[in-house]
Design an enzyme around this catalytic site. Structure first.
Site, PDB file in Angstrom:
ATOM      1  N   GLU A  79       1.052  -1.164  -0.261  1.00 59.41           N
ATOM      2  CA  GLU A  79      -0.262  -0.231  -0.011  1.00 59.41           C
ATOM      3  C   GLU A  79       0.738   0.676  -0.144  1.00 59.41           C
ATOM      4  O   GLU A  79       1.571   1.524   1.362  1.00 59.41           O
ATOM      5  CB  GLU A  79      -0.910  -0.074   1.542  1.00 59.41           C
ATOM      6  CG  GLU A  79      -1.592   1.243   1.253  1.00 59.41           C
ATOM      7  CD  GLU A  79      -2.489   1.493   2.762  1.00 59.41           C
ATOM      8  OE1 GLU A  79      -2.591   2.201   2.877  1.00 59.41           O
ATOM      9  OE2 GLU A  79      -2.363   0.192   3.615  1.00 59.41           O
ATOM     10  N   ARG A 136       0.588  10.379   0.923  1.00 66.32           N
ATOM     11  CA  ARG A 136       0.876  11.635   1.768  1.00 66.32           C
ATOM     12  C   ARG A 136       2.026  11.844   1.442  1.00 66.32           C
ATOM     13  O   ARG A 136       2.715  12.764   2.809  1.00 66.32           O
ATOM     14  CB  ARG A 136       1.526  10.599   3.017  1.00 66.32           C
ATOM     15  CG  ARG A 136      -0.230  10.078   3.420  1.00 66.32           C
ATOM     16  CD  ARG A 136       0.087   9.157   4.642  1.00 66.32           C
ATOM     17  NE  ARG A 136      -0.564   8.437   5.633  1.00 66.32           N
ATOM     18  CZ  ARG A 136      -0.696   8.255   6.522  1.00 66.32           C
ATOM     19  NH1 ARG A 136       0.222   7.892   7.343  1.00 66.32           N
ATOM     20  NH2 ARG A 136      -1.019   7.119   7.357  1.00 66.32           N
ATOM     21  N   LYS A 176     -10.553  -1.895   7.310  1.00 63.30           N
ATOM     22  CA  LYS A 176      -9.507  -1.292   7.143  1.00 63.30           C
ATOM     23  C   LYS A 176      -9.847  -1.038   8.902  1.00 63.30           C
ATOM     24  O   LYS A 176     -10.841   0.843   9.347  1.00 63.30           O
ATOM     25  CB  LYS A 176      -9.287  -0.362   7.391  1.00 63.30           C
ATOM     26  CG  LYS A 176      -7.804   0.336   7.630  1.00 63.30           C
ATOM     27  CD  LYS A 176      -7.109   1.820   6.994  1.00 63.30           C
ATOM     28  CE  LYS A 176      -6.184   2.213   7.406  1.00 63.30           C
ATOM     29  NZ  LYS A 176      -4.918   2.978   6.076  1.00 63.30           N
TER      30      LYS A 176
END
Length: 213
Positions: A45, A49, A133
């Site tokens: 993943e 960011r 998640k």
């Protein structure tokens, strides 16, 4: 949505740890993905960011065919679309919104949304999502909280992330409602900056060896 959940689970193929990556230098994307895949963590993943995130996804997806590249920290439909077009094979979000649900419904790319509270879990369940998640895991109550959710939400499975490390990963993986965990410890900043791909491969191999039960 349930069919897409099964698609995501098939991509994971029993992998116990998903590396959660924040890539600052786009030149690191390909060798990092290769090192993790060699260590047994092919599903990765890359979080949105950093300014280089989409290009990192693009390069890793195109140049590392053995890797299954996903995008994390997706907050809205625009980011979902951008990440999918960059080559992401799955999308991870820290939360759940109508906008994201709509974007996921119109895409073949499966969504792994974040949910913590019983109300959020019920909203996800109503949308046909049963793989979620759990973020931020440690700060939200950790393995004990997740264990408490197993009975009232028997059909929902989780990937806890946030504060998960080599030290406590097994606490989560031993739970019946946990499929895998996400963590950044397999690609620490110092090793990435040093381009110590062998060191990262070794960490990945250790993480891949974590038994589910």
């Amino acid at each position: 949505m349930s069919q897409k959940t099964e698609k995501l689970l098939s991509l994971l193929d029993g992998q116990p740890v998903i590396p959660v990556l924040k890539i600052e230098n786009v030149e690191d994307a390909v060798p990092l993905a290769r090192a993790l895949a060699r260590g047994g963590l092919k599903v990765i993943e890359i979080t949105l960011r950093t300014k280089t995130a989409l290009e990192s996804i693009r390069r890793a997806a195109a140049e590392v065919p053995e890797a299954v590249v996903g995008a994390g920290t997706i907050l809205d439909a625009r980011q979902f679309d951008e990440a999918a077009k960059a080559g992401s094979r799955f999308i991870v979000s820290p939360g759940l919104s109508r906008e994201l649900l709509s974007a996921a419904a119109g895409s073949e790319v499966p969504l792994l949304p974040g949910a913590i509270t019983p109300s959020e879990l019920m909203t996800a369940r109503e949308a046909g999502l049963d793989f979620l998640k759990f973020f931020p895991a440690e700060q939200a109550g950790g393995a004990a909280f997740l264990k408490a959710l197993a009975s009232p939400f028997a059909g929902i499975r989780f990937c806890p992330t946030g504060g998960v490390s080599a030290r406590n990963a097994k606490d989560y993986l031993d739970l019946s409602n946990v499929i895998c965990v996400g963590g950044s410890w397999v690609a620490p900043d110092d090793l990435v900056k040093a381009q110590d791909w062998a060191g990262i491969e070794a960490l990945a191999r250790d993480a891949a060896g974590l038994a589910k039960h």
